[in-house]
Design a protein around this motif. Structure first.
Motif, PDB file in Angstrom:
ATOM      1  N   CYS A 137       0.846  -1.335   0.221  1.00  0.00           N
ATOM      2  CA  CYS A 137      -0.186  -0.113  -0.015  1.00  0.00           C
ATOM      3  C   CYS A 137       0.872   1.330   0.210  1.00  0.00           C
ATOM      4  O   CYS A 137       0.349   2.398  -0.356  1.00  0.00           O
ATOM      5  N   ARG A 138       2.145   1.186   0.661  1.00  0.00           N
ATOM      6  CA  ARG A 138       2.875   2.319   0.689  1.00  0.00           C
ATOM      7  C   ARG A 138       2.883   3.138  -0.390  1.00  0.00           C
ATOM      8  O   ARG A 138       2.606   4.696  -0.091  1.00  0.00           O
ATOM      9  N   PRO A 139       3.355   2.971  -1.569  1.00  0.00           N
ATOM     10  CA  PRO A 139       3.240   3.971  -2.696  1.00  0.00           C
ATOM     11  C   PRO A 139       2.232   4.418  -3.061  1.00  0.00           C
ATOM     12  O   PRO A 139       2.132   5.845  -3.580  1.00  0.00           O
ATOM     13  N   PHE A 140       0.963   3.854  -2.960  1.00  0.00           N
ATOM     14  CA  PHE A 140      -0.232   4.385  -3.424  1.00  0.00           C
ATOM     15  C   PHE A 140      -0.758   5.238  -2.195  1.00  0.00           C
ATOM     16  O   PHE A 140      -1.409   6.547  -2.466  1.00  0.00           O
ATOM     17  N   VAL A 141      -0.373   4.717  -0.956  1.00  0.00           N
ATOM     18  CA  VAL A 141      -0.860   5.907   0.251  1.00  0.00           C
ATOM     19  C   VAL A 141       0.253   7.093   0.090  1.00  0.00           C
ATOM     20  O   VAL A 141      -0.683   8.311   0.184  1.00  0.00           O
ATOM     21  N   GLU A 142       1.324   7.021  -0.151  1.00  0.00           N
ATOM     22  CA  GLU A 142       2.153   8.347  -0.258  1.00  0.00           C
ATOM     23  C   GLU A 142       1.644   9.237  -1.410  1.00  0.00           C
ATOM     24  O   GLU A 142       1.749  10.386  -1.525  1.00  0.00           O
ATOM     25  N   GLU A 143       1.171   8.630  -2.659  1.00  0.00           N
ATOM     26  CA  GLU A 143       0.614   9.352  -3.575  1.00  0.00           C
ATOM     27  C   GLU A 143      -0.640  10.019  -3.312  1.00  0.00           C
ATOM     28  O   GLU A 143      -0.828  11.084  -3.566  1.00  0.00           O
ATOM     29  N   PHE A 144      -1.303   9.448  -2.284  1.00  0.00           N
ATOM     30  CA  PHE A 144      -2.484   9.714  -1.792  1.00  0.00           C
ATOM     31  C   PHE A 144      -2.475  11.290  -1.186  1.00  0.00           C
ATOM     32  O   PHE A 144      -3.099  12.286  -1.088  1.00  0.00           O
ATOM     33  N   VAL A 145      -1.412  11.056  -0.004  1.00  0.00           N
ATOM     34  CA  VAL A 145      -1.204  12.112   0.887  1.00  0.00           C
ATOM     35  C   VAL A 145      -0.418  13.230   0.297  1.00  0.00           C
ATOM     36  O   VAL A 145      -0.162  14.308   0.767  1.00  0.00           O
ATOM     37  N   GLY A 146       0.532  13.004  -0.828  1.00  0.00           N
ATOM     38  CA  GLY A 146       1.603  13.783  -1.309  1.00  0.00           C
ATOM     39  C   GLY A 146       2.841  13.722  -0.607  1.00  0.00           C
ATOM     40  O   GLY A 146       3.784  14.795  -0.957  1.00  0.00           O
ATOM     41  N   VAL A 147       2.941  13.255   0.242  1.00  0.00           N
ATOM     42  CA  VAL A 147       4.445  13.188   0.928  1.00  0.00           C
ATOM     43  C   VAL A 147       4.862  11.693   1.262  1.00  0.00           C
ATOM     44  O   VAL A 147       4.149  10.771   1.371  1.00  0.00           O
ATOM     45  N   ARG A 148       6.114  11.586   1.551  1.00  0.00           N
ATOM     46  CA  ARG A 148       6.885  10.277   1.911  1.00  0.00           C
ATOM     47  C   ARG A 148       6.282  10.228   3.478  1.00  0.00           C
ATOM     48  O   ARG A 148       6.389  11.045   4.386  1.00  0.00           O
ATOM     49  N   LEU A 149       5.946   8.981   3.828  1.00  0.00           N
ATOM     50  CA  LEU A 149       5.420   8.715   5.201  1.00  0.00           C
ATOM     51  C   LEU A 149       6.562   8.719   6.352  1.00  0.00           C
ATOM     52  O   LEU A 149       6.229   9.126   7.421  1.00  0.00           O
ATOM     53  N   LYS A 150       7.821   8.546   5.904  1.00  0.00           N
ATOM     54  CA  LYS A 150       8.840   8.849   6.712  1.00  0.00           C
ATOM     55  C   LYS A 150       9.041  10.259   7.217  1.00  0.00           C
ATOM     56  O   LYS A 150       9.618  10.394   8.199  1.00  0.00           O
ATOM     57  N   SER A 151       8.552  11.178   6.476  1.00  0.00           N
ATOM     58  CA  SER A 151       8.708  12.646   6.858  1.00  0.00           C
ATOM     59  C   SER A 151       7.275  13.069   7.398  1.00  0.00           C
ATOM     60  O   SER A 151       6.939  13.981   7.697  1.00  0.00           O
ATOM     61  N   ALA A 152       6.348  12.000   7.599  1.00  0.00           N
ATOM     62  CA  ALA A 152       4.954  12.287   8.212  1.00  0.00           C
ATOM     63  C   ALA A 152       4.753  11.117   9.366  1.00  0.00           C
ATOM     64  O   ALA A 152       4.059  10.620   9.178  1.00  0.00           O
ATOM     65  N   PRO A 153       5.605  11.265  10.434  1.00  0.00           N
ATOM     66  CA  PRO A 153       5.484  10.399  11.395  1.00  0.00           C
ATOM     67  C   PRO A 153       3.992  10.281  12.043  1.00  0.00           C
ATOM     68  O   PRO A 153       3.662   9.223  12.728  1.00  0.00           O
ATOM     69  N   ALA A 154       3.215  11.407  12.042  1.00  0.00           N
ATOM     70  CA  ALA A 154       1.991  11.328  12.852  1.00  0.00           C
ATOM     71  C   ALA A 154       0.709  10.688  12.032  1.00  0.00           C
ATOM     72  O   ALA A 154      -0.370  10.250  12.379  1.00  0.00           O
ATOM     73  N   LEU A 155       1.323   9.917  10.816  1.00  0.00           N
ATOM     74  CA  LEU A 155       0.383   9.386   9.893  1.00  0.00           C
ATOM     75  C   LEU A 155       0.890   7.924   9.910  1.00  0.00           C
ATOM     76  O   LEU A 155       2.266   7.613   9.741  1.00  0.00           O
ATOM     77  N   THR A 156      -0.100   6.842   9.517  1.00  0.00           N
ATOM     78  CA  THR A 156       0.195   5.652   9.225  1.00  0.00           C
ATOM     79  C   THR A 156      -0.573   4.840   8.198  1.00  0.00           C
ATOM     80  O   THR A 156      -1.832   5.356   8.162  1.00  0.00           O
ATOM     81  N   ILE A 157      -0.053   3.888   7.729  1.00  0.00           N
ATOM     82  CA  ILE A 157      -1.074   3.033   6.700  1.00  0.00           C
ATOM     83  C   ILE A 157      -1.928   2.272   7.608  1.00  0.00           C
ATOM     84  O   ILE A 157      -1.593   1.444   8.483  1.00  0.00           O
TER      85      ILE A 157
END
Length: 276
Positions: free
Chosen positions: A214-234
């Motif tokens: 899911c990671r690349p699709f979720v990151e496309e959805f939120v527009g950021v790399r999840l590594k730089s958005a620790p408040a979010l998770t898949i």
């Protein structure tokens, strides 16, 4: 194999063919051929919601309404030669491959990862119009039903709505096990990506396996790399072990706050933030 979920909600394509008060006598009438893309519509009494035709005057799209025309088509093929309007069964068969999800997504301004709770209604000419040669049909975008007793209702234009932050009112989210629109507190937002896990034994950590796909699709959805958005998770919906044994491999991708018990209000979509 990776799969993409349909834009349409659970209601999908709905052909309005119920009984009830006729709208053929609605006054003042606006002929079907004058009802154009971008016009919004409502009904005065619940019975009108389930009629195959609608010639009531359009209403302003910035006021409460029930549907919005996103596509106007012409009935063709053998059906168009019928002198009287076909019965509901024939109409249902005809429209099943029309009013496309792609056309609706484009009208709503959605990106490939945006998913919404819209369904589709189809409106046909009245019996009198059909007898007079009119073959125009309308595809209607219908917002999610938030109050069953009131039916579908929205007060903003649907055209390009997914490019605006007020699209939270028409996006799919969840609060625990309850499906809600994203303008309400929620802990998970649906991402338009339904993906298959690899064949083999049931994963020892199915959530981790789902997060990987899911990671690349979720990151496309939120527009950021999840590594730089620790408040979010898949937050993926995964098959149970019993479902896996029955052949199910599909996961539904989602995203939400990483903190246990935390909720958010509004959409995380990059499209709505103008970042897509």
């Amino acid at each position: 194999m990776r799969k993409s979920a349909s834009l349409l909600g659970a209601a999908g394509l709905v052909l309005l063919t119920g009984c009830g008060a006729s709208v053929d006598s609605a006054a003042p009438a606006v002929p079907t051929v004058m009802q154009t893309v971008g016009t919004c519509h409502t009904f005065r009494i619940p019975q009108e919601m389930v009629q195959p035709s609608d010639i009531a005057p359009p209403v302003p799209c910035d006021r409460p309404h029930r549907s919005e025309t996103f596509q106007v088509l012409t009935v063709g093929g053998p059906l168009a030669t019928w002198p009287t309007r076909p019965e509901p069964e024939q109409l249902q068969e005809y429209v099943k491959n029309l009013c496309s999800a792609d056309e609706l997504r484009q009208y709503l301004g959605g990106g490939p990862r945006d998913t919404v709770a819209f369904s589709v209604w189809v409106r046909f000419p009245t019996r009198a119009e059909w007898a007079g040669g009119v073959r125009t049909m309308r595809c209607e975008a219908v917002p999610p039903v938030q109050k069953p007793e009131a039916g579908p209702l929205m007060a903003v234009p649907a055209r390009d709505v997914l490019r605006r932050t007020d699209s939270a009112a028409v996006r799919n989210c969840e609060h625990g096990t309850e499906v809600v629109t994203c303008d309400r507190p929620h802990d998970r937002e649906e991402v338009n990506a339904w993906l298959d896990l690899k064949e083999g034994a049931y994963p020892e950590n199915v959530q981790a396996a789902a997060a990987d796909v899911c990671r690349p699709f979720v990151e496309e959805f939120v527009g950021v790399r999840l590594k730089s958005a620790p408040a979010l998770t898949i937050k993926a919906r995964t098959p149970t072990e019993n479902e896996w044994a029955g052949g199910t491999r599909t996961v539904r991708c989602g995203v939400g706050p990483a903190e246990t018990g935390a909720t958010i209000t509004g959409t995380l979509s990059a499209t709505a933030k103008g970042q897509a």
